[in-house]
Design an enzyme around this catalytic site. Sequence first.
Site, PDB file in Angstrom:
ATOM      1  N   ARG A  26       3.963  14.793   4.073  1.00  0.00           N
ATOM      2  CA  ARG A  26       3.262  16.061   3.865  1.00  0.00           C
ATOM      3  C   ARG A  26       3.701  16.654   2.523  1.00  0.00           C
ATOM      4  NH1 ARG A  26       0.192  14.558   7.067  1.00  0.00           N
ATOM      5  NH2 ARG A  26      -0.577  15.559   8.972  1.00  0.00           N
ATOM      6  N   GLU A  38      -4.882  19.972  -1.376  1.00  0.00           N
ATOM      7  CA  GLU A  38      -5.669  18.727  -1.335  1.00  0.00           C
ATOM      8  C   GLU A  38      -7.150  19.067  -1.198  1.00  0.00           C
ATOM      9  OE1 GLU A  38      -2.179  15.995   0.760  1.00  0.00           O
ATOM     10  OE2 GLU A  38      -4.018  16.385   1.856  1.00  0.00           O
ATOM     11  N   HIS A  87      -3.957  10.776  -0.477  1.00  0.00           N
ATOM     12  CA  HIS A  87      -3.580  10.955   0.927  1.00  0.00           C
ATOM     13  C   HIS A  87      -4.276   9.931   1.826  1.00  0.00           C
ATOM     14  CE1 HIS A  87      -1.819  14.153   3.856  1.00  0.00           C
ATOM     15  NE2 HIS A  87      -1.683  12.923   4.334  1.00  0.00           N
TER      16      HIS A  87
END
Length: 324
Positions: free
Chosen positions: A239, A268, A287
């Site tokens: 994270r 993001e 990600h």
Amino acid sequence: MKVLYIPIPGSLQPWYDDFVTATGGRHDVRLFDHAGSLAEQFTDIEAVVARGSKTGTREMVDVAAQVGVRLWQITGAGLDGADIPYMLERGLMVAHTPGQFSGIALAEHAMYFMLWFAKKYHACQDQMRSETFYGPATEELHSATLGVIGLGASGRELALRAAAFGMRVMAIDVVEVPSDQWADLGIAYLGKPSDLKHLLAESDYVSLHLPLTPQTRQLIGRRELQWMKPTAVLVNVARGELVDETALVEALRSGEIGGAGLDAFITEPLPAGHPLMEMNNVLATPHNGGGSRGTSRRRGAAAAENIDRIAQGLPLLYQIKPQA
């Protein structure tokens, strides 16, 4: 059962098809349209399958509760993007797909980051473009020290792979791990959170494998980056909020650490022009570290099994229970 599948906008496949395939036609699966009417799309729905914890808004949860949705199945490990207490308060049963479903993919992604730095990708490309061969001399992972912070599924999978490369693996975790277990993982040193400084100072590569909690938020800040070697590489496949990004940018610019392999960020998508996108000592990915085809199939199968279970009145797998 009538199931509503809620995708992440712009990222439908292979997740949707793998889930539908796993149901084997046993259930009526409908695809949610983010631009459509909530009330109409939730009509008669008995279970929701949501890709990740951030796809469900309170408005969706309210509509789901009103129409009698029995299960909200999250196909993801992290729960920090969902208002779980509110979902449970509204009477929904909630389940997820914890770390073992993406652990292999995340471990391989962390290995990819380390190999990219060890084999000096940018320098090699510069040599290729200049038609200069036989250099630069690269590094080996063999005998390098890896510090793994968090020994959940992905941390354990990484330890196994790093040990197979001949790396010296150190780790810390809040949970006591029996010595025979961590020896089987190839871990030479296992400490507690209070041993973080020692691990950071010893490691050539540091890889984060933690959930985001109030205790782990900005675990790696300015002080912790100063504890690392000036040649060390920080890897984050967990994270973004685990790291103080402002301090990280400063450390990378000043040469306080050698580099960073990052698959997770505070914001993001990462905004255009962000300094982490413009540094040669950073490898950034969108990600997708845990998002392999294997992860998709495993998560799809687990979600389909829970749909079967709730249809048959059986206990759910990986159900989230209210905290006492």
